[in-house]
Design an enzyme around this catalytic site. Sequence first.
Site, PDB file in Angstrom:
ATOM      1  N   GLU A  77      -3.691 -42.021  21.028  1.00 20.64           N
ATOM      2  CA  GLU A  77      -4.225 -41.133  22.060  1.00 20.64           C
ATOM      3  C   GLU A  77      -4.756 -39.823  21.467  1.00 20.64           C
ATOM      4  OE1 GLU A  77      -1.937 -41.337  25.684  1.00 20.64           O
ATOM      5  OE2 GLU A  77      -2.335 -39.213  26.043  1.00 20.64           O
ATOM      6  N   ASP A  78      -4.088 -39.297  20.471  1.00 22.86           N
ATOM      7  CA  ASP A  78      -4.406 -37.939  20.012  1.00 22.86           C
ATOM      8  C   ASP A  78      -4.949 -37.820  18.584  1.00 22.86           C
ATOM      9  OD1 ASP A  78      -3.612 -36.937  22.463  1.00 22.86           O
ATOM     10  OD2 ASP A  78      -1.534 -36.671  21.842  1.00 22.86           O
TER      11      ASP A  78
END
Length: 176
Positions: A77-78
Amino acid sequence: MSSEEETKENKIVTQFDITKFLDAIDFAAKKHAFQRRKDVERTPYINHPIGVAKNLADACIFDLATIQAAILHDTVEDTDTTFEEIEERFGKEVRDIVDEVTDDKELPYSERKRLQIAKAVKLADKLNNLRDMQRSIPVDWTEKRVQEYFQWAKKVTDGKVLMSQGNQSEIRRSIR
Ligand SMILES: [Mn+2]
């Protein structure tokens, strides 16, 4: 793993487990190396996934793939990490868990918010079931299952993870 094995106090930790565990920490630390949390102190990002894995251990969850997935849970996600990369290095089981907790950024914001709320409701559901069972055991449970449940519940409440006020406010925050 059988439930009997799960309730054993002593587990054998192998060189393999420690190597795999450290490999996940090493991987996540490098991926999150230049990220910081949004708190006042700008805490290093890696403190967060380590904290999540520790929450699991406090709840007596020591399954290797689960702990690895907790450490890796924000990498896709990051950071630039892909699911393929996770699978190649840590296997399909870890990949699937990370996949389950990763927000799909392709989806519109409202849909992502809806899925997050659904997860929070699911978690609240599990907490409520656990509290209900502490109050009164389901009528169809065998003596063995009752015993196993109490052993498990004691560990969980000793760890003060699922029952704590902090956890409730965590759920409230994620619903908001
Ligand atoms: Mn996270």
